[in-house]
Design a protein around this motif. Structure first.
Motif, PDB file in Angstrom:
ATOM      1  N   GLY A 145       0.840  -1.193   0.000  1.00 53.64           N
ATOM      2  CA  GLY A 145       0.000   0.000   0.000  1.00 53.64           C
ATOM      3  C   GLY A 145       0.873   1.241   0.000  1.00 53.64           C
ATOM      4  N   PHE A 146       0.411   2.294  -0.662  1.00 54.63           N
ATOM      5  CA  PHE A 146       1.171   3.542  -0.760  1.00 54.63           C
ATOM      6  C   PHE A 146       0.312   4.715  -0.297  1.00 54.63           C
ATOM      7  N   VAL A 147       0.920   5.587   0.497  1.00 53.49           N
ATOM      8  CA  VAL A 147       0.285   6.841   0.902  1.00 53.49           C
ATOM      9  C   VAL A 147       1.307   7.948   0.674  1.00 53.49           C
ATOM     10  N   PHE A 148       0.863   9.039   0.034  1.00 51.03           N
ATOM     11  CA  PHE A 148       1.775  10.120  -0.307  1.00 51.03           C
ATOM     12  C   PHE A 148       1.312  11.429   0.324  1.00 51.03           C
ATOM     13  N   GLN A 149       2.136  12.454   0.192  1.00 55.86           N
ATOM     14  CA  GLN A 149       1.776  13.775   0.698  1.00 55.86           C
ATOM     15  C   GLN A 149       0.534  14.293  -0.021  1.00 55.86           C
ATOM     16  N   ALA A 150       0.494  14.125  -1.342  1.00 56.72           N
ATOM     17  CA  ALA A 150      -0.697  14.469  -2.122  1.00 56.72           C
ATOM     18  C   ALA A 150      -1.705  13.330  -1.982  1.00 56.72           C
ATOM     19  N   PHE A 151      -2.960  13.668  -1.780  1.00 54.68           N
ATOM     20  CA  PHE A 151      -3.957  12.645  -1.509  1.00 54.68           C
ATOM     21  C   PHE A 151      -4.281  11.816  -2.753  1.00 54.68           C
ATOM     22  N   ASN A 152      -4.220  12.435  -3.929  1.00 53.78           N
ATOM     23  CA  ASN A 152      -4.432  11.740  -5.207  1.00 53.78           C
ATOM     24  C   ASN A 152      -5.787  11.042  -5.282  1.00 53.78           C
ATOM     25  N   LEU A 153      -6.814  11.692  -4.746  1.00 53.55           N
ATOM     26  CA  LEU A 153      -8.175  11.159  -4.862  1.00 53.55           C
ATOM     27  C   LEU A 153      -8.816  11.679  -6.149  1.00 53.55           C
ATOM     28  N   LEU A 154      -9.653  10.852  -6.770  1.00 52.06           N
ATOM     29  CA  LEU A 154     -10.356  11.292  -7.974  1.00 52.06           C
ATOM     30  C   LEU A 154     -11.557  12.132  -7.556  1.00 52.06           C
ATOM     31  N   PRO A 155     -11.618  13.384  -8.007  1.00 57.53           N
ATOM     32  CA  PRO A 155     -12.631  14.313  -7.484  1.00 57.53           C
ATOM     33  C   PRO A 155     -14.066  13.928  -7.802  1.00 57.53           C
ATOM     34  N   ALA A 156     -14.291  13.186  -8.882  1.00 59.76           N
ATOM     35  CA  ALA A 156     -15.655  12.835  -9.269  1.00 59.76           C
ATOM     36  C   ALA A 156     -16.188  11.626  -8.510  1.00 59.76           C
ATOM     37  N   LEU A 157     -15.330  10.939  -7.771  1.00 58.45           N
ATOM     38  CA  LEU A 157     -15.734   9.724  -7.073  1.00 58.45           C
ATOM     39  C   LEU A 157     -15.965   9.991  -5.599  1.00 58.45           C
ATOM     40  N   THR A 158     -16.874   9.240  -5.008  1.00 60.11           N
ATOM     41  CA  THR A 158     -17.097   9.332  -3.568  1.00 60.11           C
ATOM     42  C   THR A 158     -15.937   8.670  -2.821  1.00 60.11           C
ATOM     43  N   ALA A 159     -15.919   8.858  -1.511  1.00 64.43           N
ATOM     44  CA  ALA A 159     -14.892   8.210  -0.697  1.00 64.43           C
ATOM     45  C   ALA A 159     -14.944   6.701  -0.887  1.00 64.43           C
ATOM     46  N   ARG A 160     -16.146   6.136  -0.871  1.00 70.39           N
ATOM     47  CA  ARG A 160     -16.271   4.682  -1.050  1.00 70.39           C
ATOM     48  C   ARG A 160     -15.733   4.258  -2.415  1.00 70.39           C
ATOM     49  N   GLN A 161     -16.034   5.015  -3.457  1.00 71.62           N
ATOM     50  CA  GLN A 161     -15.566   4.662  -4.798  1.00 71.62           C
ATOM     51  C   GLN A 161     -14.058   4.820  -4.917  1.00 71.62           C
ATOM     52  N   ASN A 162     -13.489   5.855  -4.308  1.00 80.12           N
ATOM     53  CA  ASN A 162     -12.038   6.023  -4.321  1.00 80.12           C
ATOM     54  C   ASN A 162     -11.342   4.868  -3.622  1.00 80.12           C
ATOM     55  N   VAL A 163     -11.889   4.436  -2.493  1.00 77.33           N
ATOM     56  CA  VAL A 163     -11.281   3.332  -1.756  1.00 77.33           C
ATOM     57  C   VAL A 163     -11.355   2.033  -2.554  1.00 77.33           C
ATOM     58  N   GLY A 164     -12.438   1.823  -3.256  1.00 71.38           N
ATOM     59  CA  GLY A 164     -12.593   0.598  -4.032  1.00 71.38           C
ATOM     60  C   GLY A 164     -11.835   0.581  -5.338  1.00 71.38           C
ATOM     61  N   LEU A 165     -11.262   1.722  -5.729  1.00 69.05           N
ATOM     62  CA  LEU A 165     -10.614   1.829  -7.037  1.00 69.05           C
ATOM     63  C   LEU A 165      -9.486   0.821  -7.255  1.00 69.05           C
ATOM     64  N   PRO A 166      -8.579   0.585  -6.291  1.00 67.77           N
ATOM     65  CA  PRO A 166      -7.520  -0.411  -6.541  1.00 67.77           C
ATOM     66  C   PRO A 166      -8.058  -1.801  -6.874  1.00 67.77           C
ATOM     67  N   LEU A 167      -9.181  -2.167  -6.276  1.00 65.86           N
ATOM     68  CA  LEU A 167      -9.767  -3.470  -6.576  1.00 65.86           C
ATOM     69  C   LEU A 167     -10.321  -3.488  -7.998  1.00 65.86           C
ATOM     70  N   ARG A 168     -10.961  -2.405  -8.404  1.00 65.42           N
ATOM     71  CA  ARG A 168     -11.479  -2.336  -9.778  1.00 65.42           C
ATOM     72  C   ARG A 168     -10.345  -2.379 -10.795  1.00 65.42           C
TER      73      ARG A 168
END
Length: 241
Positions: free
Chosen positions: A83-106
């Motif tokens: 798992g990687f965590v960086f200084q920049a959050f790198n979340l996709l703005p159009a996705l919800t928190a749940r969708q962002n979290v599920g993205l690696p699985l997709r």
């Protein structure tokens, strides 16, 4: 969990970023990596995580020797075990928190089960914000979502590069408490690069680098002890220059 054995990383311009580094990061521990600018911190993280290949030496992660792996197998290992965590959050703005979290699985071709994603959100205390998009979350909450995204695949080790660097002090301490809880309650292995003595004091051990070599370590650190060690490294560098 992660071992570096005489790892050297030399770049084509002649710069040696790591010089025969040997170190182990035991399972279920939290290690902070510190050092002056150009000391090799980021290169150590990249080699340990299989993002960069050493010029010499060996890296082992969860018993897997990374040395001879093809790029495809390294990619699969990073996807499934790291798992990687960086200084920049790198979340996709159009996705919800749940969708962002599920993205690696997709991206891995797996349908993210709501239970799996919700467990990751629960671990970072944000299940009640699962339907919110990044702009509806504070900076600290966004970093928590990024940590949940890093945890959703059940990684053997979590690598964090300045995870509190974009946060104010109070919010940064909240994130550090979360990382500490992941180690203490869930036996997560964490390796974190930081420049902040307060952040480093959340770890079990601080590893100091200078000129691509290990310059010392500090167990059960305090912020004052870390700051003093960093000051000593800076003074030694000035004398050497």
């Amino acid at each position: 969990m992660v071992e570096l054995d005489a790892v050297t990383r030399r770049f084509p311009n002649g710069v040696t970023a790591l010089d025969a580094v040997t170190v182990a990061f035991p399972a279920g521990t939290f290690t902070a990596v510190m050092g002056p600018s150009g000391s090799g911190k980021s290169t150590l993280l990249q080699c340990a995580a299989g993002l960069d290949r050493p010029t010499a030496g060996r890296v082992t992660l969860a018993g897997q020797d990374l040395t001879g792996l093809s790029e495809r197998r390294l990619t699969l290992l990073r996807r499934d075990r790291i798992g990687f965590v960086f200084q920049a959050f790198n979340l996709l703005p159009a996705l919800t928190a749940r969708q962002n979290v599920g993205l690696p699985l997709r991206l891995a071709g797996r349908r993210p089960g709501q239970g799996t994603v919700d467990r990751a959100l629960t671990a970072v205390g944000l299940l009640d914000r699962a339907g919110h998009r990044p702009h509806e979350l504070s900076g600290g909450q966004q970093q928590r979502v990024a940590i949940a995204r890093a945890l959703v695949t059940g990684p053997a080790v979590l690598f964090a590069d300045e995870p509190t660097g974009a946060l104010d002090r109070a919010t940064g301490r909240d994130v550090l408490r979360l990382l500490r809880t992941l180690v203490d309650a869930h036996h997560q292995t964490i390796v974190m690069v930081t420049h902040d003595p307060v952040a480093a004091a959340a770890a079990d051990r601080v590893l100091f680098l200078t000129d691509g070599r290990i310059a010392g370590s500090l167990d059960t650190p305090t912020a004052d002890a870390v700051a003093a060690s960093m000051t000593g490294l800076g003074a030694a560098a000035e004398v050497a220059a």
